[in-house]
Design an enzyme around this catalytic site. Sequence first.
Site, PDB file in Angstrom:
ATOM      1  N   THR B 373       0.834  -1.207   0.000  1.00 27.96           N
ATOM      2  CA  THR B 373       0.000   0.000   0.000  1.00 27.96           C
ATOM      3  C   THR B 373       0.873   1.263   0.000  1.00 27.96           C
ATOM      4  O   THR B 373       2.076   1.201   0.159  1.00 27.96           O
ATOM      5  CB  THR B 373      -0.985  -0.021   1.187  1.00 27.96           C
ATOM      6  OG1 THR B 373      -1.638  -1.263   1.241  1.00 27.96           O
ATOM      7  CG2 THR B 373      -2.012   1.073   1.110  1.00 27.96           C
ATOM      8  N   ASP B 415      -8.323  -9.833   0.795  1.00 24.86           N
ATOM      9  CA  ASP B 415      -8.794  -9.095   1.985  1.00 24.86           C
ATOM     10  C   ASP B 415     -10.161  -9.583   2.460  1.00 24.86           C
ATOM     11  O   ASP B 415     -10.623  -9.191   3.527  1.00 24.86           O
ATOM     12  CB  ASP B 415      -8.849  -7.591   1.700  1.00 24.86           C
ATOM     13  CG  ASP B 415      -7.505  -6.929   1.924  1.00 24.86           C
ATOM     14  OD1 ASP B 415      -6.570  -7.624   2.370  1.00 24.86           O
ATOM     15  OD2 ASP B 415      -7.374  -5.719   1.661  1.00 24.86           O
ATOM     16  N   GLY B 455       0.794  -0.495   5.342  1.00 27.91           N
ATOM     17  CA  GLY B 455       1.225  -1.390   6.423  1.00 27.91           C
ATOM     18  C   GLY B 455       0.209  -2.431   6.810  1.00 27.91           C
ATOM     19  O   GLY B 455       0.311  -3.002   7.902  1.00 27.91           O
ATOM     20  N   GLY B 456      -0.778  -2.681   5.951  1.00 28.42           N
ATOM     21  CA  GLY B 456      -1.752  -3.735   6.243  1.00 28.42           C
ATOM     22  C   GLY B 456      -2.412  -3.519   7.601  1.00 28.42           C
ATOM     23  O   GLY B 456      -2.866  -2.420   7.930  1.00 28.42           O
TER      24      GLY B 456
END
Lengths: 184, 559
Positions: B373, B415, B455-456
């Site tokens: 991301t 996701d 950073g998820g």
Amino acid sequence: MKKTAIIYCLMFLIPGIGIGNPEAIEPVFEQPILLTSAGQNAEVQLVSVLAKRAGLTFTLSKLATAAELADKKTLVLSIGASMKGLGAAGLDVKQEKTRITDLVKAAQDKKIPIFCLHLGGEARRGQLTDELITLLIPLSQAVIVVNSGNQDGIFTRLCEEYNIPLVGVNRVVDALKPIKDAFK
Amino acid sequence: MLLAIISSCATEKSLPPPNDPHKPYNYSARNGMVVAAHPLAAQAGLDVLQHGGNAIDAAVATALALNAAEPFASGIGGGGFMVIYLAESKKTTVINYREKAPAAASADMFLENGEVNNTWRRNHGLAVAVPGALAGWTHALNKYGTWKLAEVIQGAIRIAEEGFIVSKTFSKINKDEYEKLLLIGGEASCYLNDGFPYEQGDTFRNPDLAAFFVRLAEKGMDDFYRGDTAQKIAAAIQAKRGVLTTEDLAEYRVIEHPPLTGSYKDFKLFTTPPPSCGGLFIQQLLNIIENWPVKDWGHNSASYIHHFSEALRIVFADKARYLGDPDFVSVPIKYLISKTYAADIAALIQPDRPLSDYPYGEFDELADRKENTTHLCVIDKAGNIVSLTQSINMFFGTGIVPENTGFILNNHMADFSPDPESPNAPGPGKRPVSNMGPLILFHQGKPLLALGSPGGTRIFSSLTQIIINIAEFGMSLDEAIEAPRFFSYSSQGRARNLSVEARIPPDIITALENMGQKITIREDYDKYFGGAQGIMIPAGKKVIFGGADSRRDGQGAGY
């Protein structure tokens, strides 16, 4: 003591291996090859592409076991611990170390020489990788390292100590020629 | 509190950035600023501002430029969220251009003989969700911008054509994802250098992407969703056994909605509502922290880290229990961000040990390894602000590149939860829950801080730490961004390890271990914890400050 004894035995049992020019690897290895990673690193795929381009006959097995050495004449190890790779393989550090130790022991029993590569550079160093380097380099018959992974001289030191030919390359692609040269 | 923030920033001088990228450095400017994860992208946005474009124009130019300069993290093959503040109307709005599942998606699509097939979720045609990026950027430009797509795309074309020197970050990620790129795209992949990963110092060019962007400038958005490019996208996905069709692309729609709002003491937060859960959980964490004397405990003290890590574990339990696409499931947003619920959680947390149970969490530990991301912030001369987070999910997404386009398709279907019973299970047209949380923080009615991070699952933890670093510990923006970070979570009711950057002192680690925390020590500056970018606008000052994270290649550019 036991480890050192095994190494000396191997040096005498496999002709032409063990003492060599540090700038080149003599064509001492034979095909077919069993290729695996020690530490589930992504670089094993780099070795695979290099081996393919070198025209070598090899089998890539990420979770290689002793049984897969049956018809092989060289064990190639791509050294470097990857937590991501270990997680994807469903292994913890202890399991991977056991797998590699068993595999190397089986190779030694069958007098199959071990060829180690560390292509991950500086980024693929760390405590766990260093443990693998310290464990495996003394048991190998030749080593290729991308120089940024040897800035502290760990490979140089170990290879000098155990009289193992070491070739340092600046880029991964530069490893193609020494790999090609290392095989009969 | 705010005086401390202003004074700490006001001491910064307009010196060149230090050689050590980790040394805190606040970029400063008077008229406008862009912070982004690559210097060329920040410059592309600044060029637009300096030639009369507004913050929205510059944000889209930067987002497109990131596709060329940081192609592994985001791009036209993905999606995201944009928080926009319009200075004249004092209105804040959110553009949701999150990807959607194709019509053929089903709740059990990632089960093979009853077992989850993670390859299908990540490196496979089934992993691709309908990209929303171009629709989002176009919507923003048409409604709030002043430039056309064909104009804002020029910087991205230049970067893709001329190329740039590969950084250590790019090279490491390229090596880490080599296997995926090799298996999906072969040795001829445009993201490999003659079949090998790019080394630091190499030049990376993407002529296919440059040519595709030139076509896009001529033909516009319709080509992507209904024309030749749509055909190429569907063909590339179906060649990898995916189910996304040209009809799915034609059906894609952007959503614009009001922001999720909340507060921390005298600050007011404007951020993205679900299906982006980052903002929701930043607010929940801030609400919980409000109950504790964190300033007295001290920055990154054992008490602070312990309490924060416990709050995170409860937040993760809530995430697994409640979060899904609000168009399909009911998400109790008001309850989750209520001060009463936060006080209950704060009271539940023990000061000297982790809890024995964190109900309902079922966390995907492999997905937790994502570092992907990207985030950018822009402010223009008029005071308009954009805080934008976008992604193709994991680094290099699926690795699938539609023919001759040079862009990578996302793997955002990963996701979704693979559990068919989860509120976040896949389904036709559903948007997967996201961890993104672009935000704008206000003080006394005026915007003070635009912030966001990749950073998820670490996104909301890292952003909350940065806000607390500024609001409670008086740090300047970049000090707050560079400060050592930590992260924890719970899964299936159990506390998982507390990850800390190696800069956390040994005596603090020992104190945490004595409390029963199991610690994982990571790198000094580990991109696992994200790569935040922010812009601060201190009240009453004629200067703007920018902070860009050295955990990636972040940089600011202002004038």
